[in-house]
Design a protein around this motif. Structure first.
Motif, mmCIF file in Angstrom:
data_model
loop_
_atom_site.group_PDB
_atom_site.id
_atom_site.type_symbol
_atom_site.label_atom_id
_atom_site.label_comp_id
_atom_site.label_asym_id
_atom_site.label_seq_id
_atom_site.Cartn_x
_atom_site.Cartn_y
_atom_site.Cartn_z
ATOM 1 N N ASP A 1 15.289 21.340 22.090
ATOM 2 C CA ASP A 1 16.784 21.109 22.746
ATOM 3 C C ASP A 1 16.858 20.050 23.449
ATOM 4 N N GLN B 1 16.752 19.901 16.243
ATOM 5 C CA GLN B 1 17.842 20.453 17.227
ATOM 6 C C GLN B 1 18.679 21.508 16.624
ATOM 7 N N ARG C 1 18.414 25.500 17.215
ATOM 8 C CA ARG C 1 19.551 26.200 17.758
ATOM 9 C C ARG C 1 20.020 27.262 16.731
#
Length: 395
Positions: free
Chosen positions: A172, A217, A221
Motif C-alpha cells: 500500500d 498495489q 488491494r
C-alpha cells in the motif's frame, strides 16, 4: 530410544505415508519458489522435537518439551505445540523435514552465518545472493518483477547480476524513492534522447519500478480471501495475492523480522508463540493457494541461519549453535524425513550438533528438481540433491 543414520535409510530418510504428486509438465515454466527466513537462529530441537531420544531431556531438563505436549509426527519426533497448522500439513504429506543442515567450520556470528546462507558460499562470500544467481540462471535478460523481496531492506540473497529485485514491505505504501540528483536526471531524460546503452538500461529499470508499484498495489488491494492466516502472516498473505493475480514473479524472499528467534532468555513461551505465527501463516498460505488453484506451482523453503546449542543455558534459553532442520512445503514435495540425524551425544567441542547435511544440498534440490536449472553453476560446486521431488515428473 535413539534413531541412527542407518534407521533413516543412510541419509535418504523415512517418508511415512508418502504420496507422490503428479506435476503437470505444462506448468514447469511457471513454477514458483518462496523462501522464508527465520531470523535470529531458530532452535530446531524445540521445533522438531526428538522426544524419543533420552539425551534430549538430559540436556534440556527445563526447556525440553515433554512427549505429552508435542504434536507427534511418528514414534521419535513431534512438532512444537505451536506448530498446529504445520502439523495439519504434515498429515497431508506436504511437509519435508531435512535434518542436520549446516556447513563445515560453522560460524556462531549472526552476521557471518547469515551471509553464508544468503550467498550459498560459506567462508568465501559472493557479490550476488544465491537466489539472485538462480534468477540469473533462469533468465540472463532482465525481466521486470521476476524477483521480489518483501522486507524493509533488500536481502543479500536476492542481489542479482541481471535482475533488479522489487523490494518493499507494504504494497500500500510501495513507491519509488529517489535522491534529488536522480530526480534531475529523470527530468533530463524527458528532453534528451540518450543513445548510450547504459542510459537505456537505466530507463528500463526506472520504468519497471514505476509499473511495479502499481501492479503490486493493485494485486494486494483487489485480493480477497476468507482463509485464516493467523495473527502475523509473515507476508505470505501478500505473496498469495501476487501469485493469484497472475504476476510474473518466479522467486519470492521474505523473513520473520527483528532477530526474533534469538532465544537466549526464557525461551519456551516466546518460542512457541512465534512458531505459532509462522505455522498459522504457512498453513493459511498453502490453503489459500489451494483455493485459487495455484498450490501445485509453489514450493516454500523455510530456514534459519543456525540452530541453537544442545544443552540449555542457565537462564532458560539456548545459545548460538550449528546444525538445524530446514523445511520444504507444498508443490511437488514428498512429505517425510530426509537426511541423517545428527547425534545428541556426540557433539562438537562447544556442545553443538555436528552437521550431517550440507545446506546447499537443499538449495540444489529446489534449484534443479523444482526450478529446473543447473545447481552447479549457481552454487559453484557439486551438491547431491535429496529425493524430495519426483524427478521423473520434473525432468
Amino acid at each position: 530410544m535413539l534413531l541412527s543414520a542407518l534407521t533413516l535409510g543412510l541419509g535418504l530418510g523415512l517418508r511415512p505415508n508418502v504420496i507422490a504428486r503428479t506435476l503437470d509438465e505444462s506448468d514447469e515454466s511457471g513454477r514458483i519458489l518462496v523462501v522464508l527466513e527465520l531470523c535470529g537462529g531458530n532452535d530446531g530441537l524445540n521445533t522438531v522435537v526428538p522426544y524419543g531420544d533420552d539425551a534430549y531431556y538430559r540436556l534440556r531438563p527445563t526447556i525440553g518439551i515433554s512427549e505429552n505436549n508435542v504434536l507427534k509426527l511418528d514414534g521419535h519426533f513431534g512438532f512444537n505445540p505451536g506448530l498446529r497448522g504445520l502439523h495439519r500439513l504434515w498429515k497431508e504429506n506436504k511437509v519435508a523435514i531435512i535434518h542436520g543442515c549446516g556447513y563445515e567450520q560453522p560460524s556462531y556470528s549472526h552476521f557471518n552465518s547469515i551471509a553464508y546462507w544468503r550467498t550459498g558460499v560459506p567462508h568465501q562470500g559472493d557479490e550476488y545472493g544465491w537466489l539472485g544467481r538462480v534468477a540469473d540462471s533462469m533468465s540472463v535478460a532482465y525481466q521486470p518483477n521476476f524477483l521480489v523481496n518483501i522486507d524493509s531492506t533488500q536481502s543479500l540473497a536476492v542481489k542479482s547480476k541481471f535482475h533488479t529485485p522489487v523490494v518493499f514491505s507494504d504494497p500500500d505504501k510501495f513507491k519509488r524513492h529517489v535522491l534529488a540528483p536522480e530526480r534531475g536526471l529523470s527530468e533530463l531524460r524527458k528532453i534528451v534522447n540518450f543513445k548510450n546503452s547504459n542510459h537505456a538500461y537505466l530507463n528500463k529499470i526506472e520504468l519497471g519500478a514505476k509499473k511495479a508499484s502499481v501492479l503490486f498495489q493493485d494485486a494486494w488491494r483487489n485480493y480477497s480471501t476468507d482463509v485464516d492466516y493467523g495473527i502475523f502472516p509473515v507476508n505470505l498473505d501478500k505473496i498469495a495475492s501476487f501469485i493469484s493475480s497472475g504476476l510474473p514473479t518466479r522467486l519470492y524472499y521474505t523473513a520473520f523480522p527483528n532477530n526474533s528467534f534469538d532465544t537466549h532468555v526464557s525461551q519456551p513461551a516466546v518460542h512457541q508463540r512465534i512458531l505459532s505465527y509462522v505455522s498459522d501463516g504457512i498453513h493459511g498460505f498453502i490453503k489459500d493457494l489451494e483455493k485459487t488453484g495455484n498450490a501445485h506451482r509453489v514450493t516454500l523453503l523455510v530456514f534459519s541461519e543456525f540452530g541453537r546449542r544442545v544443552p540449555e543455558n542457565d537462564i532458560s534459553g539456548t545459545d548460538h549453535g550449528t546444525a538445524n532442520n530446514m523445511l520444504l512445503i507444498g508443490g511437488g514435495v514428498r512429505g517425510g524425513h530426509y537426511g541423517a540425524l545428527p547425534s545428541l551425544t556426540e557433539l562438537n567441542e562447544l556442545d553443538n550438533l555436528i552437521y550431517t547435511t550440507d545446506f546447499r544440498q537443499v538449495y540444489a534440490t529446489v534449484i534443479e528438481d523444482w526450478l529446473g536449472v543447473s545447481a552447479k553453476r549457481v552454487l559453484k560446486g557439486e551438491f547431491e540433491t535429496l529425493p524430495i521431488y519426483e524427478k521423473a515428473l520434473l525432468s
